[in-house]
Design a protein around this motif. Sequence first.
Motif, PDB file in Angstrom:
ATOM      1  N   GLU A   1       8.337  34.319  31.844  1.00 43.86           N
ATOM      2  CA  GLU A   1       6.988  33.756  31.708  1.00 43.86           C
ATOM      3  C   GLU A   1       6.625  32.931  32.933  1.00 43.86           C
ATOM      4  OE1 GLU A   1       7.038  31.537  28.110  1.00 43.86           O
ATOM      5  OE2 GLU A   1       7.212  33.304  26.813  1.00 43.86           O
ATOM      6  N   GLN A   2       7.594  32.129  33.406  1.00 42.64           N
ATOM      7  CA  GLN A   2       7.361  31.257  34.549  1.00 42.64           C
ATOM      8  C   GLN A   2       7.074  32.060  35.820  1.00 42.64           C
ATOM      9  OE1 GLN A   2       7.220  28.079  34.137  1.00 42.64           O
ATOM     10  NE2 GLN A   2       7.098  27.299  36.228  1.00 42.64           N
ATOM     11  N   THR A   3       7.710  33.249  35.927  1.00 47.75           N
ATOM     12  CA  THR A   3       7.558  34.070  37.141  1.00 47.75           C
ATOM     13  C   THR A   3       6.595  35.231  36.918  1.00 47.75           C
ATOM     14  OG1 THR A   3       9.486  35.396  36.513  1.00 47.75           O
ATOM     15  CG2 THR A   3       9.881  33.487  37.937  1.00 47.75           C
ATOM     16  N   HIS A   4       5.860  35.191  35.801  1.00 49.81           N
ATOM     17  CA  HIS A   4       4.853  36.222  35.483  1.00 49.81           C
ATOM     18  C   HIS A   4       5.451  37.621  35.471  1.00 49.81           C
ATOM     19  CE1 HIS A   4       1.951  32.996  35.930  1.00 49.81           C
ATOM     20  NE2 HIS A   4       2.445  32.751  37.143  1.00 49.81           N
ATOM     21  N   GLY A   5       6.650  37.732  34.887  1.00 52.95           N
ATOM     22  CA  GLY A   5       7.271  39.029  34.715  1.00 52.95           C
ATOM     23  C   GLY A   5       8.054  39.543  35.910  1.00 52.95           C
ATOM     24  N   ASN A   6       8.170  38.774  36.963  1.00 52.22           N
ATOM     25  CA  ASN A   6       8.920  39.194  38.149  1.00 52.22           C
ATOM     26  C   ASN A   6      10.418  39.012  37.869  1.00 52.22           C
ATOM     27  OD1 ASN A   6      10.321  39.170  40.693  1.00 52.22           O
ATOM     28  ND2 ASN A   6       8.338  38.921  41.713  1.00 52.22           N
ATOM     29  N   ILE A   7      11.126  40.133  37.671  1.00 52.36           N
ATOM     30  CA  ILE A   7      12.536  40.069  37.254  1.00 52.36           C
ATOM     31  C   ILE A   7      13.412  39.442  38.333  1.00 52.36           C
ATOM     32  CG2 ILE A   7      14.553  41.446  36.587  1.00 52.36           C
ATOM     33  CD1 ILE A   7      12.630  43.438  35.311  1.00 52.36           C
ATOM     34  N   THR A   8      13.189  39.829  39.586  1.00 51.86           N
ATOM     35  CA  THR A   8      13.998  39.286  40.678  1.00 51.86           C
ATOM     36  C   THR A   8      13.813  37.773  40.788  1.00 51.86           C
ATOM     37  OG1 THR A   8      13.840  41.358  41.910  1.00 51.86           O
ATOM     38  CG2 THR A   8      14.447  39.395  43.161  1.00 51.86           C
ATOM     39  N   ALA A   9      12.565  37.315  40.690  1.00 55.02           N
ATOM     40  CA  ALA A   9      12.289  35.877  40.768  1.00 55.02           C
ATOM     41  C   ALA A   9      12.873  35.151  39.559  1.00 55.02           C
ATOM     42  CB  ALA A   9      10.782  35.642  40.861  1.00 55.02           C
ATOM     43  N   ALA A  10      12.813  35.793  38.393  1.00 57.36           N
ATOM     44  CA  ALA A  10      13.377  35.175  37.187  1.00 57.36           C
ATOM     45  C   ALA A  10      14.889  35.038  37.311  1.00 57.36           C
ATOM     46  CB  ALA A  10      13.020  36.015  35.963  1.00 57.36           C
ATOM     47  N   ALA A  11      15.541  36.069  37.854  1.00 55.79           N
ATOM     48  CA  ALA A  11      16.993  36.005  38.046  1.00 55.79           C
ATOM     49  C   ALA A  11      17.358  34.874  38.994  1.00 55.79           C
ATOM     50  CB  ALA A  11      17.506  37.343  38.594  1.00 55.79           C
ATOM     51  N   ARG A  12      16.554  34.728  40.065  1.00 55.96           N
ATOM     52  CA  ARG A  12      16.809  33.648  41.026  1.00 55.96           C
ATOM     53  C   ARG A  12      16.617  32.295  40.350  1.00 55.96           C
ATOM     54  NH1 ARG A  12      12.982  34.781  44.392  1.00 55.96           N
ATOM     55  NH2 ARG A  12      14.125  36.505  45.322  1.00 55.96           N
ATOM     56  N   LEU A  13      15.618  32.186  39.502  1.00 55.11           N
ATOM     57  CA  LEU A  13      15.335  30.943  38.781  1.00 55.11           C
ATOM     58  C   LEU A  13      16.505  30.563  37.865  1.00 55.11           C
ATOM     59  CD1 LEU A  13      12.913  28.939  38.497  1.00 55.11           C
ATOM     60  CD2 LEU A  13      12.241  30.247  36.485  1.00 55.11           C
ATOM     61  N   LEU A  14      17.119  31.577  37.255  1.00 56.70           N
ATOM     62  CA  LEU A  14      18.213  31.355  36.318  1.00 56.70           C
ATOM     63  C   LEU A  14      19.565  31.218  37.024  1.00 56.70           C
ATOM     64  CD1 LEU A  14      17.087  33.905  33.589  1.00 56.70           C
ATOM     65  CD2 LEU A  14      17.223  31.438  33.284  1.00 56.70           C
ATOM     66  N   GLY A  15      19.568  31.473  38.330  1.00 54.53           N
ATOM     67  CA  GLY A  15      20.816  31.362  39.081  1.00 54.53           C
ATOM     68  C   GLY A  15      21.769  32.514  38.815  1.00 54.53           C
ATOM     69  N   THR A  16      21.233  33.690  38.509  1.00 53.83           N
ATOM     70  CA  THR A  16      22.067  34.862  38.253  1.00 53.83           C
ATOM     71  C   THR A  16      21.552  36.028  39.079  1.00 53.83           C
ATOM     72  OG1 THR A  16      23.021  36.246  36.500  1.00 53.83           O
ATOM     73  CG2 THR A  16      20.694  35.647  36.261  1.00 53.83           C
ATOM     74  N   ASN A  17      22.146  37.214  38.921  1.00 54.95           N
ATOM     75  CA  ASN A  17      21.678  38.360  39.694  1.00 54.95           C
ATOM     76  C   ASN A  17      20.723  39.205  38.851  1.00 54.95           C
ATOM     77  OD1 ASN A  17      23.410  39.898  38.014  1.00 54.95           O
ATOM     78  ND2 ASN A  17      25.110  39.578  39.422  1.00 54.95           N
ATOM     79  N   ARG A  18      20.015  40.137  39.499  1.00 59.75           N
ATOM     80  CA  ARG A  18      18.974  40.888  38.836  1.00 59.75           C
ATOM     81  C   ARG A  18      19.463  41.722  37.645  1.00 59.75           C
ATOM     82  NH1 ARG A  18      15.584  45.212  38.554  1.00 59.75           N
ATOM     83  NH2 ARG A  18      13.350  44.809  38.883  1.00 59.75           N
ATOM     84  N   PRO A  19      20.588  42.439  37.744  1.00 62.51           N
ATOM     85  CA  PRO A  19      21.051  43.207  36.576  1.00 62.51           C
ATOM     86  C   PRO A  19      21.283  42.366  35.337  1.00 62.51           C
ATOM     87  CG  PRO A  19      22.192  43.926  38.553  1.00 62.51           C
ATOM     88  CD  PRO A  19      21.438  42.693  38.934  1.00 62.51           C
TER      89      PRO A  19
END
Length: 205
Positions: free
Chosen positions: A187-205
């Motif tokens: 929600e914070q990254t408007h559906g951007n998976i790569t940005a969400a993964a970076r936000l969570l401190g994990t990788n995209r998969p």
Amino acid sequence: FLDEVGVMPASVQAKLLRVLEDGWVLPLGAAQGKRVDVRVLAATNRDLHADITSGRFRQDCYYRLARFPVHVPPLRERREDIPLLIRHFLDMFAAEMGVGPPLLSAEALTILEVYDFPGNVRELKNIVERALIESGGADLQPKHLHLAQSPSSFPAVRAARDTGEAATELPLNLSQAEDLLIRRALEQTHGNITAAARLLGTNRP
């Protein structure tokens, strides 16, 4: 089990190599050698290939040890292990202190799950032990955690705060809490998976 083999002096590497090649050791004070039948498990956090190139580690010793290498990713790359390790350390230290195993608040767990642990598992162990001592056996709260970084600087914690949902409102079920954090990040990254993964401190998969 030989830990931190990468820092062995060259003289010790030569002695170990003889044991690995011949299966004989000479005990201190003994007049003759003794055959040993062991399986060696060795660990290091150093780049032994680089150490071989620089002459700090013997190539022949490395190939005797590295018959079946296993790469263990740093803790920040396997965050799903963090709750399990926390529980293990809490049970272990609580038993040593003679107190019942305390609970870990949802907010404290969230902070630990997004922390990068530059000191790896040893750092987590130290953090848990100090938190338990400081809490006196009571449930662990964020105030009991002493980290190298301020929790407010962690992106995932900021994301939880910015969505208006306090970290303490996370469900106690780990799978549900993980799902909620992922949804918040998306929600914070408007559906951007790569940005969400970076936000969570994990990788995209």
